[in-house]
Design an enzyme around this catalytic site. Sequence first.
Site, mmCIF file in Angstrom:
data_model
loop_
_atom_site.group_PDB
_atom_site.id
_atom_site.type_symbol
_atom_site.label_atom_id
_atom_site.label_comp_id
_atom_site.label_asym_id
_atom_site.label_seq_id
_atom_site.Cartn_x
_atom_site.Cartn_y
_atom_site.Cartn_z
ATOM 1 N N TYR A 291 66.831 4.320 28.140
ATOM 2 C CA TYR A 291 65.963 3.204 28.522
ATOM 3 C C TYR A 291 66.677 1.878 28.249
ATOM 4 O O TYR A 291 66.718 0.994 29.109
ATOM 5 C CB TYR A 291 64.634 3.278 27.757
ATOM 6 C CG TYR A 291 63.756 2.083 28.013
ATOM 7 C CD1 TYR A 291 63.155 1.903 29.255
ATOM 8 C CD2 TYR A 291 63.564 1.116 27.038
ATOM 9 C CE1 TYR A 291 62.364 0.790 29.511
ATOM 10 C CE2 TYR A 291 62.776 0.001 27.285
ATOM 11 C CZ TYR A 291 62.184 -0.159 28.517
ATOM 12 O OH TYR A 291 61.421 -1.270 28.768
ATOM 13 N N GLU B 17 53.852 -1.453 29.424
ATOM 14 C CA GLU B 17 53.740 -2.353 28.266
ATOM 15 C C GLU B 17 52.290 -2.438 27.798
ATOM 16 O O GLU B 17 52.030 -2.487 26.593
ATOM 17 C CB GLU B 17 54.284 -3.737 28.593
ATOM 18 C CG GLU B 17 55.782 -3.789 28.797
ATOM 19 C CD GLU B 17 56.609 -3.514 27.539
ATOM 20 O OE1 GLU B 17 56.061 -3.550 26.417
ATOM 21 O OE2 GLU B 17 57.817 -3.270 27.682
ATOM 22 N N TRP C 170 56.618 2.669 21.377
ATOM 23 C CA TRP C 170 57.226 2.670 22.708
ATOM 24 C C TRP C 170 57.699 4.069 23.066
ATOM 25 O O TRP C 170 57.646 4.473 24.221
ATOM 26 C CB TRP C 170 58.368 1.653 22.771
ATOM 27 C CG TRP C 170 58.922 1.520 24.149
ATOM 28 C CD1 TRP C 170 60.196 1.789 24.550
ATOM 29 C CD2 TRP C 170 58.226 1.102 25.338
ATOM 30 N NE1 TRP C 170 60.328 1.579 25.896
ATOM 31 C CE2 TRP C 170 59.126 1.151 26.402
ATOM 32 C CE3 TRP C 170 56.918 0.709 25.592
ATOM 33 C CZ2 TRP C 170 58.778 0.809 27.713
ATOM 34 C CZ3 TRP C 170 56.564 0.366 26.897
ATOM 35 C CH2 TRP C 170 57.494 0.430 27.934
#
Length: 183
Positions: free
Chosen positions: A17, A39, A47
């Site tokens: 990522y 998000e 995350w």
Amino acid sequence: MKRCSWVPENNQLYCDYHDFEWGRPLHDDRDLFELLCLESYQSGLSWLTVLKKRQAFKTVFHNYDIAAVAAFTQEEMADALQNTAIIRHRLKLEATINNAAAVLKIQKEFGSFSAYLWDFIGGKPIDNLVNQEYPILSPNDLSVKLAKDLKKRGFKFLGPTTVYSFMQASGLVNDHEEDCAFK
């Protein structure tokens, strides 16, 4: 290879990522919408949790096709709330549908969601110096301004901190650390 200090070196999903997505300037409305949604899902979670569920979210939300998400049915919502492969938070899921409709309105007004977002920063990424002496300042005046405008346009689940994370992820802001190989 030196990466930003927030990237756990022993986690390939995080490394990929960071290396291939985070901070790269995006201009595709679908990609921007997907990141904005991801998000918003992170709020209160890690995350890594969001990244692990990303593919399942793509399946549930029609690969983040904005018009298809805006037309999400009650039956699809009921199915989503039963899907253990995603984060089953009703308000976050409802915000995804709501925000898709808000993106469609922005597209009509500005020509694209991308044009709307990039106009906030003058059309090119803000390149911040990030190191121990100059840490990331989040939220900041810009993310507060953008979050306020998004809220005015009907968006939900997007406060200034989440918006700043989105700005970083989508490349509106380059916050790779000074010694990161991807700066």
